[in-house]
Design a protein around this motif. Sequence first.
Motif, PDB file in Angstrom:
ATOM      1  N   LEU A 198     -20.136   6.927 -19.117  1.00 45.62           N
ATOM      2  CA  LEU A 198     -21.005   7.214 -20.598  1.00 45.62           C
ATOM      3  C   LEU A 198     -19.972   5.820 -21.101  1.00 45.62           C
ATOM      4  CD1 LEU A 198     -18.976  10.899 -21.896  1.00 45.62           C
ATOM      5  CD2 LEU A 198     -21.294  10.277 -21.642  1.00 45.62           C
ATOM      6  N   ALA A 199     -21.122   5.355 -21.820  1.00 42.24           N
ATOM      7  CA  ALA A 199     -20.376   3.931 -22.761  1.00 42.24           C
ATOM      8  C   ALA A 199     -21.586   4.110 -23.639  1.00 42.24           C
ATOM      9  CB  ALA A 199     -21.010   3.263 -21.753  1.00 42.24           C
ATOM     10  N   PHE A 200     -20.542   3.633 -25.525  1.00 41.85           N
ATOM     11  CA  PHE A 200     -21.301   3.278 -26.559  1.00 41.85           C
ATOM     12  C   PHE A 200     -21.729   2.212 -26.522  1.00 41.85           C
ATOM     13  CE2 PHE A 200     -18.476   7.251 -28.418  1.00 41.85           C
ATOM     14  CZ  PHE A 200     -19.641   7.841 -28.997  1.00 41.85           C
ATOM     15  N   SER A 201     -23.009   1.979 -27.431  1.00 33.04           N
ATOM     16  CA  SER A 201     -23.351   0.427 -27.797  1.00 33.04           C
ATOM     17  C   SER A 201     -22.205  -0.521 -28.158  1.00 33.04           C
ATOM     18  CB  SER A 201     -24.796   0.241 -28.197  1.00 33.04           C
ATOM     19  OG  SER A 201     -24.344   0.969 -29.683  1.00 33.04           O
ATOM     20  N   HIS A 202     -21.674  -1.656 -28.373  1.00 35.63           N
ATOM     21  CA  HIS A 202     -21.428  -2.269 -29.359  1.00 35.63           C
ATOM     22  C   HIS A 202     -21.691  -2.084 -31.357  1.00 35.63           C
ATOM     23  CE1 HIS A 202     -18.966  -4.618 -26.050  1.00 35.63           C
ATOM     24  NE2 HIS A 202     -20.145  -4.270 -25.259  1.00 35.63           N
ATOM     25  N   ASP A 203     -23.015  -2.064 -30.859  1.00 32.38           N
ATOM     26  CA  ASP A 203     -23.162  -1.328 -32.181  1.00 32.38           C
ATOM     27  C   ASP A 203     -22.831   0.193 -32.889  1.00 32.38           C
ATOM     28  OD1 ASP A 203     -25.205  -0.207 -31.906  1.00 32.38           O
ATOM     29  OD2 ASP A 203     -26.764  -1.536 -32.054  1.00 32.38           O
ATOM     30  N   GLY A 204     -22.775   0.740 -31.752  1.00 26.82           N
ATOM     31  CA  GLY A 204     -22.102   2.112 -32.844  1.00 26.82           C
ATOM     32  C   GLY A 204     -24.057   2.661 -32.267  1.00 26.82           C
ATOM     33  N   SER A 205     -24.654   2.548 -32.332  1.00 27.64           N
ATOM     34  CA  SER A 205     -26.132   3.132 -32.545  1.00 27.64           C
ATOM     35  C   SER A 205     -26.469   4.082 -31.393  1.00 27.64           C
ATOM     36  CB  SER A 205     -26.755   1.733 -32.747  1.00 27.64           C
ATOM     37  OG  SER A 205     -27.567   1.500 -31.787  1.00 27.64           O
TER      38      SER A 205
ATOM     39  N   ASN B  84     -22.299   0.192 -18.928  1.00 32.03           N
ATOM     40  CA  ASN B  84     -21.551  -1.302 -19.787  1.00 32.03           C
ATOM     41  C   ASN B  84     -23.103  -1.558 -20.747  1.00 32.03           C
ATOM     42  OD1 ASN B  84     -18.251  -1.965 -18.809  1.00 32.03           O
ATOM     43  ND2 ASN B  84     -19.681  -2.033 -17.007  1.00 32.03           N
ATOM     44  N   PHE B  85     -22.778  -1.488 -21.894  1.00 29.98           N
ATOM     45  CA  PHE B  85     -23.644  -2.889 -22.505  1.00 29.98           C
ATOM     46  C   PHE B  85     -23.045  -3.849 -22.723  1.00 29.98           C
ATOM     47  CE2 PHE B  85     -24.737   1.900 -24.461  1.00 29.98           C
ATOM     48  CZ  PHE B  85     -25.535   1.641 -24.704  1.00 29.98           C
ATOM     49  N   SER B  86     -24.318  -4.897 -22.410  1.00 27.49           N
ATOM     50  CA  SER B  86     -23.607  -6.536 -23.106  1.00 27.49           C
ATOM     51  C   SER B  86     -23.211  -6.296 -24.549  1.00 27.49           C
ATOM     52  CB  SER B  86     -24.727  -7.478 -23.005  1.00 27.49           C
ATOM     53  OG  SER B  86     -25.794  -7.029 -22.715  1.00 27.49           O
ATOM     54  N   ALA B  87     -23.027  -7.493 -24.814  1.00 28.38           N
ATOM     55  CA  ALA B  87     -22.279  -8.275 -26.154  1.00 28.38           C
ATOM     56  C   ALA B  87     -22.937  -7.607 -27.237  1.00 28.38           C
ATOM     57  CB  ALA B  87     -21.123  -9.219 -26.465  1.00 28.38           C
ATOM     58  N   ASP B  88     -24.298  -8.035 -27.126  1.00 29.41           N
ATOM     59  CA  ASP B  88     -25.335  -7.581 -27.980  1.00 29.41           C
ATOM     60  C   ASP B  88     -26.660  -6.610 -27.557  1.00 29.41           C
ATOM     61  OD1 ASP B  88     -27.327  -8.624 -25.538  1.00 29.41           O
ATOM     62  OD2 ASP B  88     -28.295 -10.313 -26.404  1.00 29.41           O
ATOM     63  N   ASP B  89     -25.781  -5.803 -26.765  1.00 30.09           N
ATOM     64  CA  ASP B  89     -26.515  -4.752 -26.686  1.00 30.09           C
ATOM     65  C   ASP B  89     -27.915  -4.976 -25.805  1.00 30.09           C
ATOM     66  OD1 ASP B  89     -24.238  -3.176 -27.551  1.00 30.09           O
ATOM     67  OD2 ASP B  89     -24.923  -3.090 -29.487  1.00 30.09           O
TER      68      ASP B  89
ATOM     69  N   PRO C  80     -18.177 -11.785 -22.483  1.00 33.66           N
ATOM     70  CA  PRO C  80     -18.420 -11.401 -24.383  1.00 33.66           C
ATOM     71  C   PRO C  80     -19.516 -12.608 -25.000  1.00 33.66           C
ATOM     72  CG  PRO C  80     -15.582 -11.801 -23.321  1.00 33.66           C
ATOM     73  CD  PRO C  80     -16.887 -12.190 -22.436  1.00 33.66           C
ATOM     74  N   ASN C  81     -20.383 -13.671 -24.458  1.00 36.16           N
ATOM     75  CA  ASN C  81     -20.751 -14.335 -24.209  1.00 36.16           C
ATOM     76  C   ASN C  81     -22.505 -13.952 -24.127  1.00 36.16           C
ATOM     77  OD1 ASN C  81     -21.227 -15.434 -22.348  1.00 36.16           O
ATOM     78  ND2 ASN C  81     -20.232 -17.070 -22.916  1.00 36.16           N
ATOM     79  N   GLY C  82     -22.262 -12.608 -23.677  1.00 33.67           N
ATOM     80  CA  GLY C  82     -23.404 -12.238 -22.798  1.00 33.67           C
ATOM     81  C   GLY C  82     -24.354 -13.250 -21.725  1.00 33.67           C
ATOM     82  N   THR C  83     -23.975 -14.416 -21.910  1.00 35.57           N
ATOM     83  CA  THR C  83     -24.562 -15.481 -20.541  1.00 35.57           C
ATOM     84  C   THR C  83     -24.240 -14.952 -18.710  1.00 35.57           C
ATOM     85  OG1 THR C  83     -22.316 -17.468 -20.368  1.00 35.57           O
ATOM     86  CG2 THR C  83     -24.428 -17.135 -21.935  1.00 35.57           C
TER      87      THR C  83
ATOM     88  N   THR D  61     -11.799 -12.793 -21.049  1.00 37.43           N
ATOM     89  CA  THR D  61     -10.756 -13.469 -22.434  1.00 37.43           C
ATOM     90  C   THR D  61     -11.991 -13.179 -23.394  1.00 37.43           C
ATOM     91  OG1 THR D  61     -11.545 -16.067 -22.256  1.00 37.43           O
ATOM     92  CG2 THR D  61      -8.568 -14.442 -21.402  1.00 37.43           C
ATOM     93  N   PRO D  62     -11.552 -12.658 -24.464  1.00 35.46           N
ATOM     94  CA  PRO D  62     -12.776 -12.524 -25.862  1.00 35.46           C
ATOM     95  C   PRO D  62     -13.657 -13.554 -25.922  1.00 35.46           C
ATOM     96  CG  PRO D  62     -11.038 -11.814 -26.177  1.00 35.46           C
ATOM     97  CD  PRO D  62     -10.509 -12.421 -25.120  1.00 35.46           C
ATOM     98  N   ASP D  63     -12.962 -15.085 -25.696  1.00 31.78           N
ATOM     99  CA  ASP D  63     -13.778 -16.055 -25.521  1.00 31.78           C
ATOM    100  C   ASP D  63     -14.521 -16.141 -24.454  1.00 31.78           C
ATOM    101  OD1 ASP D  63     -12.372 -16.761 -24.043  1.00 31.78           O
ATOM    102  OD2 ASP D  63     -11.499 -18.094 -25.476  1.00 31.78           O
ATOM    103  N   SER D  64     -14.806 -15.953 -23.432  1.00 29.24           N
ATOM    104  CA  SER D  64     -15.436 -15.992 -22.524  1.00 29.24           C
ATOM    105  C   SER D  64     -15.215 -16.991 -21.520  1.00 29.24           C
ATOM    106  CB  SER D  64     -16.749 -15.690 -22.710  1.00 29.24           C
ATOM    107  OG  SER D  64     -17.477 -14.972 -22.964  1.00 29.24           O
TER     108      SER D  64
END
Length: 243
Positions: free
Chosen positions: A45-52, A94-99, A134-137, A170-173
């Motif tokens: 199970l995984a929620f997207s980052h925007d929760g939608s 897993n969703f990427s940071a930009d979903d 986190p930066n999606g790259t 790390t959050p800054d990738s």
Amino acid sequence: MGGIERPDGQLIALPGANHTVKIYHTADGTLVQTLVGHTQDITGLAFSHDGSLLASGAFFDGSNDVIKLWNVSNWTLLRELSGQNLFGPFDAINFSADDALLSATCEGVPAVWHVSDGSFIRTFTPGGLTRFSPNGTLLVVGTNPIRVYRTSDWVQVASLSDQNQALAFTPDSHYLAAAGPRQIQFWRVSDWTLQLFYDQELGYNGFGVTSLAFSADATRFAYGRMDAVVAVATNPFSPAGSH
């Protein structure tokens, strides 16, 4: 598997009886919705980052439907993600940071899709979990050794370590932490050089680390051990004193 909380903390999704997904309010535990459609037990199970969106995966049921995407606003099935010759259980979703992208492990084979239309992109060398930066790259695949791919063209850019039981950026990738039975390793993303071996509080020989996470402000990281112990430590590469 356990439950997964929506990023805003208001809902939690849990595997239910009869191959369902149960959605509850976290505040009072009331049942919000029961999602029906899988024919085998829920394994991911995984929620997207925007929760939608909510993604759900199950044991292989003999069909070509791999991952189900649910619209959280009304709990309707938005689409199903399929892939040729992919088998369950479908987990480590897993969703990427930009979903925009979604990855999952399909009976040990990592795979990735476009979320917008459900189109299948590719599979990777069989391994374990996957993590987007986190930066999606970047997408990291927990193979042996760990392999790192660029999401713009899916070219492999690094081959790292056999410490592949847990992965976290790390959050800054800027750094990737990779953990296993013997140590946690910190790799600098800019040039993929190993910066630090961390071997404190890893438990008795043979236990090791099975989960990793950094705090949102990147000052701390937490790791879970195979003997059910969770440790919290200072991030040696926190922004205040990064190398």
